[in-house]
Design an enzyme around this catalytic site. Sequence first.
Site, PDB file in Angstrom:
ATOM      1  N   ARG A  62       0.816  -1.220   0.000  1.00 28.32           N
ATOM      2  CA  ARG A  62       0.000   0.000   0.000  1.00 28.32           C
ATOM      3  C   ARG A  62       0.849   1.269   0.000  1.00 28.32           C
ATOM      4  O   ARG A  62       0.396   2.322  -0.448  1.00 28.32           O
ATOM      5  CB  ARG A  62      -0.989  -0.035   1.165  1.00 28.32           C
ATOM      6  CG  ARG A  62      -2.057  -1.113   0.974  1.00 28.32           C
ATOM      7  CD  ARG A  62      -3.007  -1.165   2.152  1.00 28.32           C
ATOM      8  NE  ARG A  62      -2.362  -1.545   3.384  1.00 28.32           N
ATOM      9  CZ  ARG A  62      -2.140  -2.792   3.786  1.00 28.32           C
ATOM     10  NH1 ARG A  62      -2.536  -3.808   3.028  1.00 28.32           N
ATOM     11  NH2 ARG A  62      -1.544  -3.061   4.921  1.00 28.32           N
ATOM     12  N   GLU A  99       6.306 -10.650  15.809  1.00 27.28           N
ATOM     13  CA  GLU A  99       5.897 -11.234  17.089  1.00 27.28           C
ATOM     14  C   GLU A  99       6.333 -12.705  17.128  1.00 27.28           C
ATOM     15  O   GLU A  99       6.873 -13.192  18.113  1.00 27.28           O
ATOM     16  CB  GLU A  99       4.382 -11.093  17.231  1.00 27.28           C
ATOM     17  CG  GLU A  99       3.900 -11.302  18.640  1.00 27.28           C
ATOM     18  CD  GLU A  99       2.396 -11.124  18.737  1.00 27.28           C
ATOM     19  OE1 GLU A  99       1.793 -10.636  17.759  1.00 27.28           O
ATOM     20  OE2 GLU A  99       1.844 -11.484  19.777  1.00 27.28           O
TER      21      GLU A  99
END
Length: 176
Positions: A62, A99
């Site tokens: 994006r 993560e």
Amino acid sequence: MVQPDELKRLIREVPDFPKPGILFYDITTLLKDARGFQQAVEALASQLDADAFDLLAGIEARGFIFAGALAYRFGKGLVPVRKPGKLPAATVREEYALEYGTDAVEIHQDAIQPGTRVVIVDDVLATGGTARAAARLIERAGGKVAGIVFLIELDFLRGRENLAGYPVHSILHYSA
Ligand code: AMP
């Protein structure tokens, strides 16, 4: 100039995407609104000084959309920062921690000449890991990071701290 609230109204918030617990800020609803898209690009442009940078680097995917519009707007070139394996010629890669596990971004080895002042562009600043990896890539290539701009900043994730030392600008702020 459009107000931040007007732009926020054009951004769709999708709960539990791409996984449970994540609130996804979907800019497709902004992009299809002619005035909204234009105003978002102008708001990003207002953070930049044309004389203070040479090149834009858009982060896949994006970030490409806004970086492309800004490159045209300022008459500057554009370098894509891509996910691994997408660029056809010789690349340099920077890995960063997620993560769980790691991810990486790449640019073409010859994309940035030493001394080039580069502005990095993406849609959302979350943890800042992706933008930091992009900044390191540019520096490894001999470039200088002149700024990092985002349409959206998720303040509660403190991504800005991950980008300490870089000039960071974002237009719309969201708290938890
Ligand atoms: P980060 O490296 O954590 O700053 O994540 C940044 C990248 O993930 C950007 O390219 C964003 O487009 C995307 N991203 C992360 N969180 C969100 C979210 N809540 N909504 C939309 N995009 C996100």
